[in-house]
Write an enzyme that holds these catalytic residues in place. Structure first.
Site, short mmCIF file in Angstrom:
data_model
loop_
_atom_site.label_atom_id
_atom_site.label_comp_id
_atom_site.label_asym_id
_atom_site.label_seq_id
_atom_site.Cartn_x
_atom_site.Cartn_y
_atom_site.Cartn_z
CB CYS A 160 -0.30 0.44 -12.01
SG CYS A 160 -2.07 0.78 -12.00
CG ASP A 199 -0.31 7.77 -6.03
OD1 ASP A 199 -1.13 7.53 -6.92
OD2 ASP A 199 0.86 8.19 -6.25
#
Ligand SMILES: O=C(O)c1ccccc1NCC(=O)[C@H](O)[C@H](O)COP(=O)(O)O
Length: 220
Positions: A10, A129
């Site tokens: 990412c 996350d």
């Protein structure tokens, strides 16, 4: 049994880093459409980077409480974009686009993952996350023991991963995929092709260990 843990890298911003991630075997590349992030890209930058992708590598557009017009423009420019909602978006704001999406969640002891999955029936996966300031990209690991390992749960394990800890995460959580940003950067916001390669190799070694039953180091 997930024989091949998918990999999302990412926060890419440079053509050379997109190429390194593709060649290292990444399955998805995340582009951050969140201006407050040091990894933010414009739609024009993301469109040019997505042009570099070969088949079977998914571009992921990452949004944090974005104006619907921003998401609409991104989908018009990059129709194949997989949406990732990483802010405080209500289910309706995620579902309104009528397409699969990734729902990011900050995992805390009180987080009810089943409830979240039920509230997001069209989420292709929950991206789990760590709670960090600024919504994400914080390089922090959350307590994986809060998760029940399941062979094929549509979970993307994220938060503070790197080449040194990802095998443990795969072994303990058995996610569908892993996601990394800070852990493959030489300095904040700048990816390292070598760290990208090392991360992907560590995932492959962990997968091999799952199938052979040997610890990764005994597979080399
Ligand atoms: O990457 C960012 O800068 C970011 C900023 C705001 C919201 C989300 C962001 N990233 C989302 C991701 O999917 C990251 O890969 C994820 O948070 C893990 O980041 P890291 O702990 O740095 O590997």
């Amino acid at each position: 049994m997930n024989s091949r843990t998918r990999i999302k890298i990412c926060g890419l911003r440079e053509p050379a880093h997109v190429e390194a991630a593709v060649l290292a075997g990444a399955d998805a590349l995340g582009f951050v459409f969140y201006a407050k992030s040091v990894r933010a890209v414009t739609l024009e930058q993301a469109s040019a980077l997505v042009e570099l992708l070969p088949p079977f590598v998914t571009p992921v557009g990452l949004f944090v409480n974005a104006d619907p017009n921003v998401i609409d423009a991104a989908l018009r420019a990059i129709p194949q974009l997989l949406l990732q909602f990483h802010g405080d978006e209500a289910p309706a704001e995620c579902e309104r686009w009528g397409r699969p999406y990734l729902r990011a969640l900050a995992v805390r002891p009180e987080t009810n993952l089943l409830d979240c999955a039920r509230r997001h029936p069209h989420a292709q996966a929950l991206l789990l996350d760590a709670p960090v300031e600024g919504y994400g990209g914080g390089g922090k690991v959350f307590d994986w023991s809060l998760l029940k390992p399941s062979a094929n749960s549509p979970v993307v394990l994220s938060g503070g991963l790197n080449a040194d800890n990802v095998a443990d995460g795969i072994r303990r959580v058995r996610p569908w995929a892993v996601d990394v940003s800070s852990g493959v950067e030489q300095t904040r916001g700048v990816k390292s092709p070598d760290l990208i390669r090392r991360f992907c190799a560590a995932v492959r070694a962990a997968d091999a260990a799952q199938t052979t039953g040997l610890p990764p180091h005994e597979n080399l």
